[in-house]
Design a protein around this motif. Structure first.
Motif, mmCIF file in Angstrom:
data_model
loop_
_atom_site.group_PDB
_atom_site.id
_atom_site.type_symbol
_atom_site.label_atom_id
_atom_site.label_comp_id
_atom_site.label_asym_id
_atom_site.label_seq_id
_atom_site.Cartn_x
_atom_site.Cartn_y
_atom_site.Cartn_z
ATOM 1 N N LEU A 32 0.844 -1.191 0.000
ATOM 2 C CA LEU A 32 0.000 0.000 0.000
ATOM 3 C C LEU A 32 0.882 1.245 0.000
ATOM 4 O O LEU A 32 1.989 1.225 0.550
ATOM 5 N N PRO A 33 0.442 2.327 -0.615
ATOM 6 C CA PRO A 33 1.231 3.560 -0.602
ATOM 7 C C PRO A 33 1.551 4.011 0.823
ATOM 8 O O PRO A 33 0.663 4.101 1.670
ATOM 9 N N GLY A 34 2.832 4.240 1.074
ATOM 10 C CA GLY A 34 3.261 4.694 2.394
ATOM 11 C C GLY A 34 3.298 3.622 3.446
ATOM 12 O O GLY A 34 3.445 3.920 4.640
ATOM 13 N N GLN A 35 3.212 2.369 3.041
ATOM 14 C CA GLN A 35 3.145 1.265 3.996
ATOM 15 C C GLN A 35 4.542 0.857 4.474
ATOM 16 O O GLN A 35 5.456 0.728 3.663
ATOM 17 N N PRO A 36 4.713 0.616 5.783
ATOM 18 C CA PRO A 36 5.990 0.055 6.248
ATOM 19 C C PRO A 36 6.118 -1.391 5.782
ATOM 20 O O PRO A 36 5.121 -2.056 5.472
ATOM 21 N N GLU A 37 7.327 -1.883 5.740
ATOM 22 C CA GLU A 37 7.550 -3.252 5.290
ATOM 23 C C GLU A 37 6.983 -4.245 6.304
ATOM 24 O O GLU A 37 7.160 -4.089 7.510
ATOM 25 N N VAL A 38 6.282 -5.271 5.805
ATOM 26 C CA VAL A 38 5.718 -6.301 6.675
ATOM 27 C C VAL A 38 6.018 -7.675 6.083
ATOM 28 O O VAL A 38 6.280 -7.810 4.887
ATOM 29 N N ALA A 39 5.942 -8.693 6.925
ATOM 30 C CA ALA A 39 6.250 -10.051 6.483
ATOM 31 C C ALA A 39 5.010 -10.826 6.065
ATOM 32 O O ALA A 39 5.119 -11.866 5.430
ATOM 33 N N PHE A 40 3.820 -10.332 6.426
ATOM 34 C CA PHE A 40 2.591 -11.055 6.105
ATOM 35 C C PHE A 40 2.038 -10.626 4.746
ATOM 36 O O PHE A 40 2.337 -9.535 4.243
ATOM 37 N N SER A 41 1.214 -11.499 4.166
ATOM 38 C CA SER A 41 0.603 -11.223 2.859
ATOM 39 C C SER A 41 -0.752 -10.539 3.030
ATOM 40 O O SER A 41 -1.434 -10.717 4.043
ATOM 41 N N GLN A 42 -1.122 -9.764 2.000
ATOM 42 C CA GLN A 42 -2.410 -9.082 1.988
ATOM 43 C C GLN A 42 -3.081 -9.302 0.637
ATOM 44 O O GLN A 42 -2.407 -9.363 -0.399
ATOM 45 N N PHE A 43 -4.395 -9.379 0.666
ATOM 46 C CA PHE A 43 -5.180 -9.531 -0.557
ATOM 47 C C PHE A 43 -6.435 -8.681 -0.424
ATOM 48 O O PHE A 43 -6.968 -8.511 0.674
ATOM 49 N N SER A 44 -6.904 -8.151 -1.540
ATOM 50 C CA SER A 44 -8.169 -7.411 -1.518
ATOM 51 C C SER A 44 -8.775 -7.422 -2.910
ATOM 52 O O SER A 44 -8.078 -7.618 -3.915
ATOM 53 N N GLY A 45 -10.075 -7.210 -2.961
ATOM 54 C CA GLY A 45 -10.766 -7.210 -4.239
ATOM 55 C C GLY A 45 -12.254 -7.416 -4.053
ATOM 56 O O GLY A 45 -12.796 -7.214 -2.962
ATOM 57 N N TYR A 46 -12.896 -7.846 -5.131
ATOM 58 C CA TYR A 46 -14.352 -7.950 -5.154
ATOM 59 C C TYR A 46 -14.814 -9.388 -5.320
ATOM 60 O O TYR A 46 -14.161 -10.194 -6.003
ATOM 61 N N VAL A 47 -15.947 -9.678 -4.695
ATOM 62 C CA VAL A 47 -16.646 -10.935 -4.910
ATOM 63 C C VAL A 47 -18.088 -10.591 -5.264
ATOM 64 O O VAL A 47 -18.778 -9.912 -4.491
#
Length: 456
Positions: A32-47
């Motif tokens: 994400l813009p301006g996001q700090p580095e993280v080790a976990f995964s992220q997902f987003s979208g539409y259903v």
């Protein structure tokens, strides 16, 4: 094939990011813009939940920040309103991994994010909330409890087809405020669905809800009692409301409306009704919900104990085109700005169950783990309202009322019943994880573990 074997099979298939399906890869958030580095995964979208009407619900999954997220449960979070965004509140102010800075230019980490314990799935529900949309405008004017629960179940079935590694996983529901309707209603939908299928893959274990709208009559009586007992309204106004308001339907007499309006306009003052002891934000108004009326008026409110106008940060950030692009959001070009709450949905809500108590009785009998909690400085859906509603379930007490502790201080009070645990969180308002993040985190940990809150 047994459920255990199936779970192990999915675990072996989806053990690293190289195993993602094409659909999952399309939904992956690289950063994400301006996001700090993280080790976990992220997902987003539409259903898509209704093809003919073009209803599609927007989700954001933040996987567990642990060595192997496949070993952690899946938790769905819902905010209330009705008509308020789980991205705006749950994800960005309460239990999500990130907070938004004041200029909406960057994100910083939430030390007490719930994804340290579980995979958290935020859902903007129903269609018309946040990035969730419908192509049929009439859907925005006839939403209600029944369709919201039906669409949420459809979402879960289709989302788990897209993310089969979460099928059969231990699954919990969570939320606050009007999610006091959404959560148990969806739990019952899942329960009924599972009963009618020989191999149910939504492995619902239970749910946890905070400051939850539960029963119109009992919530209302408990709310007015809170106003009076916390010196917000006068003796005469308390007597006037209690004598003129019957609270047996969503419609009130003129005398009742007049008494409530007098309290709001002349006695409350410009406090934050969602957190009565913290500063209010006089630059914004909020539409969450109040259980004293089925059609809520906008009120001047704060947003948190740290920054009373923190909600404004979310509205700036999620309207940024680069943020929407990174989240695969607004792909259809919605004609309106992203907002934390939808006034149109709130003003046109069509069906709302009078009482959730019969649903609780059925789910308790089915053996689900059920926790309810209350921040004790919320005057909108206050602790007295929840306690009064719960008292009418007539549950057997297993562990009597006692104070629970964190870092040597009383974190709140709790009582354990046969089939349900109730807890208060001291010093928290309507959004418990925002006002008391560490206490809210311990509450969540205890819920997932199925353990009583600590006595010392």
């Amino acid at each position: 094939m047994s459920v255990v074997v199936i779970c192990l099979l999915f675990t072996s298939i989806f053990t690293n990011t190289d195993s993602l399906t094409n659909e999952q890869e399309k939904d992956r958030i690289k950063a994400l813009p301006g996001q700090p580095e993280v080790a976990f995964s992220q997902f987003s979208g539409y259903v898509t939940v209704h093809k003919k009407h073009g209803r599609a619900l927007f989700y954001w999954l933040t996987e567990a920040a642990t060595h192997n997220p496949l070993e952690n449960p899946l938790v769905l979070w819902l905010n209330g309103g009705p008509g308020c965004s789980s991205i705006a509140y749950g994800a960005s102010e309460e239990i999500g991994p990130f907070r938004i800075n004041e200029t909406a230019s960057s994100l910083y980490l939430n030390k007490y994010s719930w994804n340290k314990q579980a995979n958290i799935l935020f859902l903007e529900s129903p269609a018309g909330v946040g990035f969730s949309y419908t192509n049929k405008s009439s859907d925005l004017r006839d939403s209600g409890d029944k369709r919201t629960a039906r669409d949420a179940l459809t979402f879960l079935k289709r989302w788990m087809s897209r993310f089969p590694q979460y099928r059969y996983r231990d699954f919990y529901l969570s939320g606050e405020s009007y999610a006091g309707h959404y959560v148990p209603q969806l739990a019952k939908k899942i329960h009924d669905y599972n009963k009618n299928h020989s191999n149910p893959f939504i492995n619902l274990k239970g749910f946890i809800v905070g400051n939850a709208v539960t029963d119109i009559k009992y919530d209302n009586i408990g709310t007015v009692a809170y106003w009076w007992s916390h010196s917000i309204i006068s003796d005469s106004t308390y007597k006037s409301i209690m004598s003129s308001c019957k609270f047996t339907s969503a419609k009130y007499s003129q005398n009742c409306d007049d008494a409530i309006n007098y309290a709001w306009n002349y006695e409350f003052g410009e406090i934050d009704q969602y957190s009565i002891y913290t500063p209010s934000c006089n630059k914004s108004s909020r539409n969450l919900t109040t259980n004293i009326s089925s059609r809520v008026k906008n009120t001047l409110v704060r947003i948190s104990g740290y920054d009373p106008c923190i909600e404004n940060n979310a509205e700036k950030y999620y309207n940024r085109p680069d943020v929407q692009h990174a989240m695969h959001a607004n792909s259809t070009g919605i004609s309106y700005k992203w907002t934390a709450c939808s006034g149109e949905l709130l003003d046109n809500w069509k069906d709302s169950e009078f009482s959730m108590l019969p649903t609780y009785k059925k789910l308790i009998a089915a053996g689900y783990r059920i926790w309810m909690f209350s921040g004790d400085t919320d005057s909108v859906v206050p602790v007295t309202a929840t306690r009064f509603s719960l008292s009418h379930l007539n549950l057997t007490v297993k562990t009597r009322w006692y104070p629970w502790y964190l870092n040597g201080q009383v974190g709140g009070w709790t009582e354990v019943y046969d089939g349900l645990t109730f807890a208060t969180v001291r010093g928290a308002g309507h959004e418990v994880p925002l006002l008391q993040p560490q206490r809210g985190f311990l509450l969540f940990q205890s819920f997932l573990a199925g353990k009583n809150l600590p006595r010392s």
